[in-house]
Design an enzyme around this catalytic site. Structure first.
Site, PDB file in Angstrom:
ATOM      1  N   ASP A 159     -15.982   0.773 -56.552  1.00  0.00           N
ATOM      2  CA  ASP A 159     -14.934  -0.250 -56.597  1.00  0.00           C
ATOM      3  C   ASP A 159     -15.496  -1.595 -57.046  1.00  0.00           C
ATOM      4  OD1 ASP A 159     -13.263   1.684 -55.687  1.00  0.00           O
ATOM      5  OD2 ASP A 159     -12.999   0.863 -53.669  1.00  0.00           O
ATOM      6  N   ASP A 181     -14.074  -3.847 -60.077  1.00  0.00           N
ATOM      7  CA  ASP A 181     -13.574  -5.200 -59.846  1.00  0.00           C
ATOM      8  C   ASP A 181     -14.285  -6.218 -60.735  1.00  0.00           C
ATOM      9  OD1 ASP A 181     -11.785  -4.276 -58.001  1.00  0.00           O
ATOM     10  OD2 ASP A 181     -13.026  -4.740 -56.255  1.00  0.00           O
ATOM     11  N   GLU A 230       9.177  22.214 -54.840  1.00  0.00           N
ATOM     12  CA  GLU A 230       8.258  21.068 -54.710  1.00  0.00           C
ATOM     13  C   GLU A 230       8.695  20.201 -53.535  1.00  0.00           C
ATOM     14  OE1 GLU A 230       9.114  18.313 -58.227  1.00  0.00           O
ATOM     15  OE2 GLU A 230      10.024  20.214 -58.830  1.00  0.00           O
ATOM     16  N   LYS A 276       9.972  17.099 -51.384  1.00  0.00           N
ATOM     17  CA  LYS A 276      10.905  15.997 -51.664  1.00  0.00           C
ATOM     18  C   LYS A 276      10.363  14.727 -50.990  1.00  0.00           C
ATOM     19  CE  LYS A 276      15.756  14.628 -51.337  1.00  0.00           C
ATOM     20  NZ  LYS A 276      15.486  13.313 -50.746  1.00  0.00           N
ATOM     21  N   ARG A 330      17.041   3.434 -59.829  1.00  0.00           N
ATOM     22  CA  ARG A 330      18.126   4.392 -60.040  1.00  0.00           C
ATOM     23  C   ARG A 330      19.484   3.708 -59.970  1.00  0.00           C
ATOM     24  NH1 ARG A 330      21.468   7.250 -56.541  1.00  0.00           N
ATOM     25  NH2 ARG A 330      22.342   9.153 -57.439  1.00  0.00           N
ATOM     26  N   LYS A 351      16.852  19.780 -46.577  1.00  0.00           N
ATOM     27  CA  LYS A 351      16.473  18.647 -45.726  1.00  0.00           C
ATOM     28  C   LYS A 351      15.966  19.159 -44.369  1.00  0.00           C
ATOM     29  CE  LYS A 351      17.076  14.945 -46.928  1.00  0.00           C
ATOM     30  NZ  LYS A 351      18.210  14.037 -47.107  1.00  0.00           N
ATOM     31  N   CYS A 353       3.463 -15.021 -18.524  1.00  0.00           N
ATOM     32  CA  CYS A 353       2.807 -14.491 -19.734  1.00  0.00           C
ATOM     33  C   CYS A 353       1.556 -13.703 -19.348  1.00  0.00           C
ATOM     34  CB  CYS A 353       2.429 -15.637 -20.673  1.00  0.00           C
ATOM     35  SG  CYS A 353       1.470 -15.108 -22.106  1.00  0.00           S
ATOM     36  N   CYS A 360      -1.810 -15.654 -20.721  1.00  0.00           N
ATOM     37  CA  CYS A 360      -2.304 -16.958 -20.266  1.00  0.00           C
ATOM     38  C   CYS A 360      -1.810 -17.369 -18.887  1.00  0.00           C
ATOM     39  CB  CYS A 360      -1.928 -18.045 -21.284  1.00  0.00           C
ATOM     40  SG  CYS A 360      -0.168 -18.402 -21.356  1.00  0.00           S
TER      41      CYS A 360
END
Length: 659
Positions: free
Chosen positions: A34, A38, A112, A114, A135, A310, A402, A405
């Site tokens: 990388d 870069d 395949e 989805k 789309r 689905k 809290c 704290c």
């Protein structure tokens, strides 16, 4: 390096970067580290900055994003981007197969995964990427070319210079990218995306491509829409060919000749959904042969040659062990359910957000309850309801102290959030500093969340004022920070001292005070000293501020910790005065509403001009509006302005007014 040498080097770098980008992102077989990639990319960036005329739209540097867009243009799809009929059971699949075989005796199917993302079209002329669009409604979408160029798995140049090809793909956000985005949103006290699909959709429609580039979106191409210069006869052939051109195509597509094997493959994909690294909400079954598809035809809504199976959302019961409290940047206490680990959608989960006290009350949640948890294709699970209460346990209450704290917490009237009022609360420190350094606040380049976290964890920075005491030695001692990076960061911190007062006001993180309100306060009071001593009625008299915002401002400046912080910032040399406009106050007292697409400037650019001349902008038309600046495709705001008799300006008329 002269222009001719620069052009030669640009061509060399472009070819090298495109090659290695394809090896890394498409073939998953990198040849260089990388760091080396870069270095080459930054060399190209430097040359293009020196010689802007050498920058091409499809340069590898476009991967990091370009100029912000004013508005997305509409795109009419020559080939409709339709949807598929959903099916939910094995019987539905067998019914589909029976219907196909009535017309095609021996069909071959392709199965395949989805992918759960956002469907887009990619267009190439002579092998070069020229346009990408969403789309939309299937007939008309939006031009998002600049944002799509930032997706590194989209080839900007194909392996073969076809006269024209249009493909359809699914843009998605990988789980790792989604987790990183949500973590950053939580640190900034922003509402996190609910799931990767929403995150992908929101990221792809950003007006600023630089933001899209940071979201690390990905894509799989799954359909050939149209092609010139090549004859393709089947879906599987098209996938193989598109892969050879440099596209990442649908993962694990396979051909089958009978419905039993199709069903077995769908079940296999479902059982291995967790292994993909991105969301899959089903599997698609398509007739492979294009001639067979034409014979089968389509209904008014769906093609008859394909269906989408689905997978049902997974829901499981588990025991709620405890509720943890997280304190955000603005002090908001957020409850998180911790339950006995369960497996949902292929992953083990043991935590879910409970949002706020109203959410807990509505569902009657108590520690020890048996709860129903769902993870419907989402990274973040949710508690749906209580299945069995734990004896006489009371409904859980967010604490009045809290946990970070020990300060008192309050739930303000008409608000759902419980808040810690201590601005020095250690749990808020990291988030406060990230906000303080962000682009819209003090804009300290290089001081991102990771560096802020290192500074806080090392105990070097304990408040925003400590940033201005940092030295190169302090920063260089941090992990992954060298001397050059340290020098750059110290320079950026020094530069931030000269920011306008409005940026500092926003950076302070005063509750409900955003960028626009910060600008109004800076313009109205002129200095931090005047603002700090302002009365609530003075602040609430500012158009659009209101009593609640005025109360938050006064409460902030009344805190001793705030007074100490501002004194330290002033001593460090941070600007405490509103900058006078060099352009004068020509538009002082005037309020503008902007609508439509302007010919030569974005609405943001027009807003900046108006504010620099002392004017104000508003998002809605009212009797107080002085002018409406209207461009092409202006909508209801223009209609309302005409009804109220408010002056409407074209861009040319606006330029005449300011000149």
């Amino acid at each position: 390096m002269d222009l001719q040498e620069a052009k030669k080097r640009v061509d060399e770098l472009t070819a090298t970067l495109e090659y290695h980008s394809n090896r890394y992102y498409v073939l998953d077989d990198p040849e260089i580290e990388d760091y080396e990639y870069d270095k080459l990319l930054h060399e190209l960036i430097d040359i293009e900055e020196k010689y802007p005329e050498l920058h091409q739209p499809n340069s590898p540097t476009s991967r990091v994003g370009g100029k912000a867009l004013g508005q997305f243009e509409s795109v009419v799809h020559e080939v409709q981007m339709g949807s598929l009929q959903d099916v939910f059971s094995e019987q539905d699949l067998r019914t589909f197969d029976t219907r196909v075989r009535e017309s095609i005796p021996n069909p071959v199917y392709v199965v395949e995964p989805k992918i759960d993302g956002l469907s887009v079209s990619l267009e190439y002329r002579d092998g070069v990427f020229v346009r990408g669009s969403t789309r939309g409604d299937g007939l008309i979408g939006e031009d998002v070319t600049a944002n799509l160029r930032t997706i590194r798995t989209i080839p900007l140049k194909l392996a073969e210079p076809l006269p024209f090809i249009e493909v359809r793909g699914e843009v998605f956000m990988p789980h790792k990218s989604f987790e990183d985005v949500v973590k950053a949103q939580e640190l900034n006290d922003e509402k996190p995306f609910k799931n990767p699909r929403n995150a992908a959709a929101g990221s792809l429609r950003q007006k600023n491509p630089k933001i899209t580039a940071t979201r690390k979106l990905d894509i799989f191409v799954f359909n050939l829409q149209q092609i010139q210069g090549k004859e393709i006869t089947s879906h599987s052939e098209s996938l193989d060919y598109m892969k050879s051109l440099g596209f990442r195509v649908s993962p694990s597509y396979k051909k089958y000749e009978n419905i039993d094997d199709v069903i077995a493959e769908i079940n296999r994909i479902g059982e291995n959904r967790n292994g993909f690294g991105f969301d899959i909400d089903g599997a698609v079954v398509k007739v492979d042969n294009f001639t067979h598809r034409e014979k089968l035809g389509a209904t008014a809504k769906y093609p008859r040659w394909a269906v989408a199976f689905k997978y049902p959302p997974e829901e499981k019961t588990t025991k709620l062990l405890k509720i943890e409290i997280n304190v955000g940047r603005t002090g908001v206490l957020t409850p998180t359910a911790v339950f006995e680990p369960i497996t949902l959608a292929g992953t083990t989960v043991s935590r879910a957000t409970l949002h706020n006290q109203d959410y807990i009350n509505d569902k009657g949640i108590s520690v020890g309850d048996i709860v129903l948890v769902r993870k419907a294709g989402e990274i973040i699970p949710e508690v749906l309801c209580v299945v069995e209460h734990a004896g006489d346990q009371p409904v859980y209450q967010i604490p009045s102290v809290c946990p970070a704290c020990g300060s008192h917490t309050v739930r303000e009237i008409d608000m759902v959030a419980v808040v810690c009022v201590n601005p020095d609360c250690p749990a808020q420190l990291l988030r406060n500093l990230i906000h303080f350094a962000s682009r819209d606040a003090m804009d300290i380049d290089g001081l991102g969340p990771a560096i802020v976290e290192l500074l806080v964890n090392e105990g070097i920075v304990k408040s925003a004022a400590d940033l201005y005491d940092l030295t190169v030695t302090d920063v260089a001692s941090l992990e992954r920070m060298g001397k050059k990076s340290a020098n750059n960061l110290i320079s950026a911190i020094e530069k931030s001292k000269s920011n306008d007062l409005s940026k500092l006001i926003f950076a302070l993180g005063i509750k409900n005070i955003g960028q626009k309100a910060a600008k109004q306060l800076a313009q109205r009071f002129g200095s931090m000293e005047s603002l700090a001593t302002a009365k609530e009625d003075e602040i609430s008299s500012i158009d659009g501020m209101g009593a609640v915002m005025a109360q938050y401002v006064c409460e902030f400046f009344a805190q001793p910790q705030s007074e100490h912080l501002l004194e330290r910032l002033k001593t460090a040399g941070v600007n405490m005065q509103a900058k006078k406009s060099e352009m004068g106050e020509k538009l002082a007292g005037l309020t503008f509403v902007l609508t439509g697409t302007l010919p030569s400037m974005t609405r943001d650019e027009a807003s900046q001009i108006i504010e620099s001349l002392g004017g104000k902008t508003s998002s809605s038309v009212s009797k107080k509006t002085s002018y409406v600046l209207a461009g092409e495709d202006a909508g209801s705001k223009l209609t309302k302005a005409q009804a109220l008799g408010i002056a409407v300006l074209t861009e040319d008329e606006f330029k005449q007014l300011i000149n």
